[in-house]
Design a protein around this motif. Structure first.
Motif, short mmCIF file in Angstrom:
data_model
loop_
_atom_site.label_atom_id
_atom_site.label_comp_id
_atom_site.label_asym_id
_atom_site.label_seq_id
_atom_site.Cartn_x
_atom_site.Cartn_y
_atom_site.Cartn_z
N GLU A 72 0.81 -1.21 0.00
CA GLU A 72 0.00 0.00 0.00
C GLU A 72 0.85 1.27 0.00
O GLU A 72 0.45 2.27 -0.57
CB GLU A 72 -0.94 0.01 1.20
CG GLU A 72 -2.02 -1.04 1.11
CD GLU A 72 -2.94 -1.02 2.32
OE1 GLU A 72 -3.19 0.07 2.85
OE2 GLU A 72 -3.41 -2.09 2.71
N LEU A 73 2.01 1.21 0.62
CA LEU A 73 2.86 2.39 0.72
C LEU A 73 3.30 2.89 -0.65
O LEU A 73 3.32 4.08 -0.90
CB LEU A 73 4.07 2.09 1.59
CG LEU A 73 5.05 3.24 1.83
CD1 LEU A 73 4.35 4.39 2.55
CD2 LEU A 73 6.24 2.77 2.63
N TYR A 74 3.64 1.98 -1.55
CA TYR A 74 4.13 2.37 -2.87
C TYR A 74 3.13 2.05 -3.99
O TYR A 74 3.47 2.16 -5.16
CB TYR A 74 5.46 1.69 -3.18
CG TYR A 74 6.58 2.18 -2.32
CD1 TYR A 74 7.09 3.46 -2.49
CD2 TYR A 74 7.11 1.38 -1.32
CE1 TYR A 74 8.12 3.92 -1.69
CE2 TYR A 74 8.15 1.85 -0.52
CZ TYR A 74 8.65 3.11 -0.71
OH TYR A 74 9.66 3.57 0.08
N TRP B 153 0.82 3.61 -5.36
CA TRP B 153 0.60 4.71 -6.30
C TRP B 153 1.65 4.69 -7.41
O TRP B 153 1.40 5.17 -8.51
CB TRP B 153 0.64 6.05 -5.57
CG TRP B 153 1.90 6.25 -4.78
CD1 TRP B 153 2.12 5.90 -3.48
CD2 TRP B 153 3.14 6.79 -5.26
NE1 TRP B 153 3.41 6.20 -3.11
CE2 TRP B 153 4.06 6.75 -4.19
CE3 TRP B 153 3.56 7.31 -6.48
CZ2 TRP B 153 5.36 7.21 -4.30
CZ3 TRP B 153 4.86 7.76 -6.58
CH2 TRP B 153 5.74 7.72 -5.51
N ARG C 293 18.81 2.12 2.42
CA ARG C 293 17.63 2.17 3.28
C ARG C 293 17.91 1.40 4.55
O ARG C 293 18.21 0.22 4.52
CB ARG C 293 16.43 1.58 2.55
CG ARG C 293 16.12 2.43 1.34
CD ARG C 293 14.95 1.94 0.60
NE ARG C 293 14.72 2.90 -0.49
CZ ARG C 293 13.83 2.77 -1.41
NH1 ARG C 293 13.03 1.74 -1.41
NH2 ARG C 293 13.68 3.68 -2.33
N PHE D 167 11.72 5.35 7.72
CA PHE D 167 10.37 5.90 7.81
C PHE D 167 10.01 6.40 9.20
O PHE D 167 8.87 6.68 9.48
CB PHE D 167 9.35 4.86 7.33
CG PHE D 167 9.53 4.52 5.89
CD1 PHE D 167 9.24 5.43 4.90
CD2 PHE D 167 10.01 3.28 5.52
CE1 PHE D 167 9.41 5.13 3.57
CE2 PHE D 167 10.19 2.96 4.19
CZ PHE D 167 9.88 3.89 3.22
#
Length: 63
Positions: free
Chosen positions: A2-4, A6, A43, A48
Protein backbone atom coordinates in the motif's frame (compact mmCIF):
# COMPACT_ATOMS: atom_id res chain seq x y z
CA UNK A 1 2.36 -2.83 -0.99
CA UNK A 2 0.00 0.00 0.00
CA UNK A 3 2.86 2.39 0.72
CA UNK A 4 4.13 2.37 -2.87
CA UNK A 5 0.93 1.30 -4.65
CA UNK A 6 0.60 4.71 -6.30
CA UNK A 7 3.93 4.17 -8.12
CA UNK A 8 3.43 0.65 -9.48
CA UNK A 9 1.27 1.55 -12.52
CA UNK A 10 3.63 4.27 -13.80
CA UNK A 11 5.99 4.01 -16.76
CA UNK A 12 8.86 5.00 -14.45
CA UNK A 13 8.28 2.09 -12.10
CA UNK A 14 7.63 -0.43 -14.84
CA UNK A 15 10.88 0.57 -16.58
CA UNK A 16 12.78 -0.05 -13.33
CA UNK A 17 11.52 -3.63 -13.21
CA UNK A 18 12.01 -4.25 -16.94
CA UNK A 19 8.38 -4.10 -18.04
CA UNK A 20 6.79 -2.03 -20.79
CA UNK A 21 3.77 0.25 -20.63
CA UNK A 22 2.30 2.12 -17.71
CA UNK A 23 0.69 5.45 -16.96
CA UNK A 24 2.27 8.84 -17.59
CA UNK A 25 1.60 12.17 -15.98
CA UNK A 26 2.45 14.03 -12.81
CA UNK A 27 3.25 10.95 -10.70
CA UNK A 28 5.62 9.52 -13.31
CA UNK A 29 7.31 12.89 -13.76
CA UNK A 30 7.76 13.16 -10.00
CA UNK A 31 9.36 9.70 -9.86
CA UNK A 32 11.77 10.53 -12.70
CA UNK A 33 12.73 13.86 -11.12
CA UNK A 34 13.32 12.18 -7.76
CA UNK A 35 15.67 9.66 -9.31
CA UNK A 36 17.71 12.14 -11.37
CA UNK A 37 21.35 12.07 -10.32
CA UNK A 38 20.81 9.36 -7.70
CA UNK A 39 23.31 6.54 -7.89
CA UNK A 40 22.40 4.60 -4.75
CA UNK A 41 19.89 4.76 -1.93
CA UNK A 42 20.74 3.02 1.33
CA UNK A 43 17.63 2.17 3.28
CA UNK A 44 18.12 1.50 6.93
CA UNK A 45 16.10 0.88 10.05
CA UNK A 46 15.15 4.54 10.52
CA UNK A 47 14.04 5.34 6.97
CA UNK A 48 10.37 5.90 7.81
CA UNK A 49 10.68 7.01 11.41
CA UNK A 50 12.76 6.67 14.50
CA UNK A 51 12.79 3.28 16.12
CA UNK A 52 14.38 4.59 19.28
CA UNK A 53 17.39 3.20 21.00
CA UNK A 54 20.29 1.19 19.65
CA UNK A 55 19.82 -1.59 17.13
CA UNK A 56 20.33 -4.97 18.73
CA UNK A 57 18.84 -8.46 18.79
CA UNK A 58 15.93 -7.33 20.99
CA UNK A 59 14.78 -4.83 18.34
CA UNK A 60 14.65 -7.47 15.62
CA UNK A 61 11.59 -9.08 17.21
CA UNK A 62 9.54 -5.91 16.57
CA UNK A 63 9.47 -6.60 12.84
Amino acid sequence: MELYGWAFPTVSWRECIGEAGGSTGTVGAWLRAGDAGIGLIVRGTNLFGPIGGPWDADNESRF
